[in-house]
Scaffold this active site. Sequence first.
Site, PDB file in Angstrom:
ATOM      1  N   CYS A 108       0.831  -1.211   0.000  1.00  0.00           N
ATOM      2  CA  CYS A 108       0.000   0.000   0.000  1.00  0.00           C
ATOM      3  C   CYS A 108       0.873   1.272   0.000  1.00  0.00           C
ATOM      4  CB  CYS A 108      -0.909  -0.009   1.226  1.00  0.00           C
ATOM      5  SG  CYS A 108      -2.018   1.390   1.249  1.00  0.00           S
ATOM      6  N   ARG A 236      -6.813  -3.201 -11.979  1.00  0.00           N
ATOM      7  CA  ARG A 236      -7.641  -2.193 -12.625  1.00  0.00           C
ATOM      8  C   ARG A 236      -8.241  -2.639 -13.955  1.00  0.00           C
ATOM      9  NH1 ARG A 236      -3.087   2.058 -12.772  1.00  0.00           N
ATOM     10  NH2 ARG A 236      -2.000   0.084 -13.069  1.00  0.00           N
TER      11      ARG A 236
HETATM   12  C1  LIG Z   1      -9.006   1.064  -6.029  1.00  0.00           C
HETATM   13  C2  LIG Z   1      -7.807   0.215  -5.693  1.00  0.00           C
HETATM   14  C3  LIG Z   1      -7.700  -0.360  -4.443  1.00  0.00           C
HETATM   15  C4  LIG Z   1      -6.605  -1.155  -4.134  1.00  0.00           C
HETATM   16  N1  LIG Z   1      -6.540  -1.768  -2.918  1.00  0.00           N
HETATM   17  C5  LIG Z   1      -5.530  -2.630  -2.653  1.00  0.00           C
HETATM   18  C6  LIG Z   1      -5.483  -3.363  -1.452  1.00  0.00           C
HETATM   19  O1  LIG Z   1      -6.359  -3.241  -0.595  1.00  0.00           O
HETATM   20  N2  LIG Z   1      -4.442  -4.214  -1.254  1.00  0.00           N
HETATM   21  C7  LIG Z   1      -3.442  -4.373  -2.178  1.00  0.00           C
HETATM   22  O2  LIG Z   1      -2.518  -5.161  -1.960  1.00  0.00           O
HETATM   23  N3  LIG Z   1      -3.465  -3.689  -3.319  1.00  0.00           N
HETATM   24  C8  LIG Z   1      -4.482  -2.845  -3.590  1.00  0.00           C
HETATM   25  N4  LIG Z   1      -4.514  -2.183  -4.776  1.00  0.00           N
HETATM   26  C9  LIG Z   1      -3.448  -2.433  -5.756  1.00  0.00           C
HETATM   27  C10 LIG Z   1      -3.836  -3.547  -6.716  1.00  0.00           C
HETATM   28  O3  LIG Z   1      -4.058  -4.745  -6.014  1.00  0.00           O
HETATM   29  C11 LIG Z   1      -2.755  -3.753  -7.777  1.00  0.00           C
HETATM   30  O4  LIG Z   1      -1.567  -4.145  -7.133  1.00  0.00           O
HETATM   31  C12 LIG Z   1      -2.485  -2.495  -8.598  1.00  0.00           C
HETATM   32  O5  LIG Z   1      -3.683  -1.882  -8.986  1.00  0.00           O
HETATM   33  C13 LIG Z   1      -1.635  -2.825  -9.815  1.00  0.00           C
HETATM   34  O6  LIG Z   1      -2.263  -3.781 -10.617  1.00  0.00           O
HETATM   35  P1  LIG Z   1      -3.108  -3.391 -11.924  1.00  0.00           P
HETATM   36  O7  LIG Z   1      -2.191  -2.627 -12.839  1.00  0.00           O
HETATM   37  O8  LIG Z   1      -3.579  -4.690 -12.495  1.00  0.00           O
HETATM   38  O9  LIG Z   1      -4.220  -2.513 -11.456  1.00  0.00           O
HETATM   39  C14 LIG Z   1      -5.590  -1.358  -5.093  1.00  0.00           C
HETATM   40  C15 LIG Z   1      -5.698  -0.767  -6.346  1.00  0.00           C
HETATM   41  C16 LIG Z   1      -6.786   0.006  -6.672  1.00  0.00           C
HETATM   42  C17 LIG Z   1      -6.884   0.606  -8.046  1.00  0.00           C
END
Ligand SMILES: Cc1cc2nc3c(=O)[nH]c(=O)nc-3n(C[C@H](O)[C@H](O)[C@H](O)COP(=O)(O)O)c2cc1C
Length: 379
Positions: A108, A236
């Site tokens: 985070c 996302r």
């Molecule tokens: C709205 C939102 C909330 C997220 N909440 C968490 C979370 O609670 N725990 C976590 O490990 N990552 C969280 N992430 C990160 C995602 O799990 C992920 O690592 C990040 O979006 C990158 O991956 P992506 O490019 O597929 O989105 C969050 C991302 C977004 C966009």
Amino acid sequence: MPPLPDHLQLGPLRVETPVVLAPMAGITNAAFRRLCAEQGAGLYVCEMITSRGLVERDETTRRMLVFDELESVRSVQLYGTDPVYVGKAAEILCAEYGVHHVDLNFGCPVPKVTRKGGGGALPWKRGLLAEILRAAVAATAPYGVPVTMKTRKGLDDDHLTYLDAGRIAQESGVAAIALHGRTVQQAYSGEADWEAIGRLVDHVDIPVLGNGDLWEAADAVRMVEQTGAAGVVVGRGCLGRPWLFRDLAAAFGGREVTTLPTLGEVAVMMRRHAERLSEHMGEERGCKEFRKHVSWYLKGFRAGGRLRRSLALVDSLAALDELLADLDPSEPFPVGELGAARGRQGSPRARVVLPEGWLDDTDGRGSHVREDTTETTGG
Ligand SMILES: Cc1cc2nc3c(=O)[nH]c(=O)nc-3n(C[C@H](O)[C@H](O)[C@H](O)COP(=O)(O)O)c2cc1C
């Protein structure tokens, strides 16, 4: 090129498609997980909950720990900075909630979290990280429940932590490590560094899950081919697009599928999403929660500004039905959106907010990082 993995093994847990729905705070609740899971096999992780909230029986935390009746594999992400709380929370998840998989959040980037040494800041303290991981593994082992960790590359380019984190995870009995190829400082800006994922694969023997910028199933295949990752974590890319999991399941089964729902099919999914949220949290709250998904579902479609604005203010299922009826059901999927980023992106942070003197030593054992009961900002 080695064949694509056809499943993911997390300790004793076998996941039939090497694809994981990324934990996303405020998004990956039981309603959304179900819509995604209906599209294909994989692992669908509950939004993050705090160890302290769980141990102290905080009501908000308990309300988040809801599972759909069709969820046969219960997977939860825990946030924690204190080995004692994390151990107790992991035990509660197994004993009282019948959870089959526990993931730990060390990624985070939110200042409120890193300021206290949590999330993406924590792996800097190698000793403390090991203590937390060991506590979680010890607590879940009697239940045969695997623990995984999810992290970023490091605090910033000068303070990388992921290779050490991978080694520590492996030594601590963690079943897999997921790497988001960005630093805390980058937050969601720029491009995910898949090369770092490949380096971690070379560095450890446990499965590495690659994460970052997977917008289409083909991206996931490319990531696995380029990095040797054992599977992928998708965040996302599936916002407003649960169908992506169908395409991902097909891709790892060796078939190329791109699901292109018409606007009418999207509207049906929107209605189901709002309905499921309402079932789980009551109609008024469910509809309010649904509002944040509207622009993702309609991304690229022609639906007019007034209709979008009304949908983003929807407060009942009846009102939603009326508004959805104004959409043209035959409008084809806007293929121009394929491969495009969705969800938060933003800009890098000027600096990573850390506790006073955090960088002074890399061990941190015995340091008491204060945990919040409710921390809902996620990763
Ligand atoms: C709205 C939102 C909330 C997220 N909440 C968490 C979370 O609670 N725990 C976590 O490990 N990552 C969280 N992430 C990160 C995602 O799990 C992920 O690592 C990040 O979006 C990158 O991956 P992506 O490019 O597929 O989105 C969050 C991302 C977004 C966009």
